[in-house]
Scaffold this motif. Structure first.
Motif, PDB file in Angstrom:
ATOM      1  N   SER A  69       0.858  -1.183   0.000  1.00  0.00           N
ATOM      2  CA  SER A  69       0.000   0.000   0.000  1.00  0.00           C
ATOM      3  C   SER A  69       0.897   1.236   0.000  1.00  0.00           C
ATOM      4  N   ARG A  70       0.290   2.376  -0.176  1.00  0.00           N
ATOM      5  CA  ARG A  70       1.052   3.620  -0.157  1.00  0.00           C
ATOM      6  C   ARG A  70       0.192   4.741   0.378  1.00  0.00           C
ATOM      7  N   ASP A  71       0.843   5.743   0.928  1.00  0.00           N
ATOM      8  CA  ASP A  71       0.182   6.948   1.408  1.00  0.00           C
ATOM      9  C   ASP A  71       0.948   8.121   0.799  1.00  0.00           C
ATOM     10  N   ASN A  72       0.435   8.656  -0.298  1.00  0.00           N
ATOM     11  CA  ASN A  72       1.157   9.717  -0.994  1.00  0.00           C
ATOM     12  C   ASN A  72       1.256  10.996  -0.151  1.00  0.00           C
ATOM     13  N   ALA A  73       0.316  11.210   0.706  1.00  0.00           N
ATOM     14  CA  ALA A  73       0.374  12.392   1.574  1.00  0.00           C
ATOM     15  C   ALA A  73       1.570  12.315   2.518  1.00  0.00           C
ATOM     16  N   LYS A  74       1.971  11.092   2.852  1.00  0.00           N
ATOM     17  CA  LYS A  74       3.119  10.888   3.740  1.00  0.00           C
ATOM     18  C   LYS A  74       4.369  10.496   2.965  1.00  0.00           C
ATOM     19  N   ASN A  75       4.261  10.434   1.631  1.00  0.00           N
ATOM     20  CA  ASN A  75       5.405  10.042   0.799  1.00  0.00           C
ATOM     21  C   ASN A  75       5.977   8.698   1.233  1.00  0.00           C
ATOM     22  N   THR A  76       5.105   7.764   1.542  1.00  0.00           N
ATOM     23  CA  THR A  76       5.544   6.496   2.105  1.00  0.00           C
ATOM     24  C   THR A  76       4.788   5.323   1.484  1.00  0.00           C
ATOM     25  N   MET A  77       5.531   4.239   1.267  1.00  0.00           N
ATOM     26  CA  MET A  77       4.960   2.985   0.797  1.00  0.00           C
ATOM     27  C   MET A  77       5.150   1.944   1.900  1.00  0.00           C
ATOM     28  N   TYR A  78       4.254   0.965   1.934  1.00  0.00           N
ATOM     29  CA  TYR A  78       4.300  -0.045   2.987  1.00  0.00           C
ATOM     30  C   TYR A  78       4.223  -1.446   2.396  1.00  0.00           C
ATOM     31  N   LEU A  79       4.713  -2.397   3.155  1.00  0.00           N
ATOM     32  CA  LEU A  79       4.511  -3.808   2.842  1.00  0.00           C
ATOM     33  C   LEU A  79       4.137  -4.511   4.139  1.00  0.00           C
ATOM     34  N   GLN A  80       2.874  -4.864   4.251  1.00  0.00           N
ATOM     35  CA  GLN A  80       2.410  -5.629   5.408  1.00  0.00           C
ATOM     36  C   GLN A  80       2.651  -7.102   5.129  1.00  0.00           C
ATOM     37  N   MET A  81       3.447  -7.722   5.979  1.00  0.00           N
ATOM     38  CA  MET A  81       3.827  -9.119   5.807  1.00  0.00           C
ATOM     39  C   MET A  81       3.183  -9.950   6.906  1.00  0.00           C
ATOM     40  N   ASN A  82       2.264 -10.813   6.549  1.00  0.00           N
ATOM     41  CA  ASN A  82       1.607 -11.693   7.510  1.00  0.00           C
ATOM     42  C   ASN A  82       1.941 -13.148   7.201  1.00  0.00           C
ATOM     43  N   ASN A  83       1.822 -13.987   8.210  1.00  0.00           N
ATOM     44  CA  ASN A  83       2.113 -15.420   8.035  1.00  0.00           C
ATOM     45  C   ASN A  83       3.455 -15.604   7.331  1.00  0.00           C
ATOM     46  N   VAL A  84       4.454 -14.961   7.865  1.00  0.00           N
ATOM     47  CA  VAL A  84       5.784 -14.987   7.256  1.00  0.00           C
ATOM     48  C   VAL A  84       6.353 -16.403   7.281  1.00  0.00           C
ATOM     49  N   LYS A  85       7.016 -16.784   6.194  1.00  0.00           N
ATOM     50  CA  LYS A  85       7.601 -18.118   6.063  1.00  0.00           C
ATOM     51  C   LYS A  85       9.130 -18.023   6.022  1.00  0.00           C
TER      52      LYS A  85
END
Length: 125
Positions: A69-85
């Motif tokens: 996901s990204r938040d252009n207002a915050k100039n930031t991109m995210y990667l939510q990692m669940n059930n990591v292997k």
């Protein structure tokens, strides 16, 4: 300039959220993606998001577990990692590519011109 953060040690099955902060540029002009590179392996595409955030692509290996996901207002991109292997263990890089709005999200590292420094994700069993 891109600054990736949020990596660390996570137990298999756990969660982690990576962030990529952009400075010195209007991030809304760029499609952005996450790549990863394991030890002795080639850099591979993980997930990408369009300029507006309206379109996303996830590699089959992370589909259903990771969310970009990204938040252009915050100039930031995210990667939510669940059930990591265990196989998710790698250095994760964020990358940006200046595009027009209709350009498809590219999965090829060669198409990206701006790269962050990488953040290590270590997975324990």
């Amino acid at each position: 300039q891109l600054q990736a953060s949020g990596g660390g040690l996570v137990q298999a099955g756990g969660s982690l959220r990576l962030s990529c902060a952009a400075s010195g540029r209007a991030v809304s002009r760029y499609a952005m993606s996450w790549f990863r590179q394991g030890l002795g392996q080639e850099r591979e595409f993980v997930a990408g998001v369009s300029r507006s955030g309206g379109n996303t692509v996830h590699a089959d290996s992370v589909k259903g577990r990771f969310t970009i996901s990204r938040d252009n207002a915050k100039n930031t991109m995210y990667l939510q990692m669940n059930n990591v292997k265990l196989e998710d263990m790698a250095v994760y890089y964020c990358a940006a590519r200046a595009t027009i709005m209709t350009t498809p999200i590219s999965t090829a590292p060669k198409d990206y011109t701006v790269w962050g420094q990488g953040t290590q994700v270590t997975v324990s069993s």
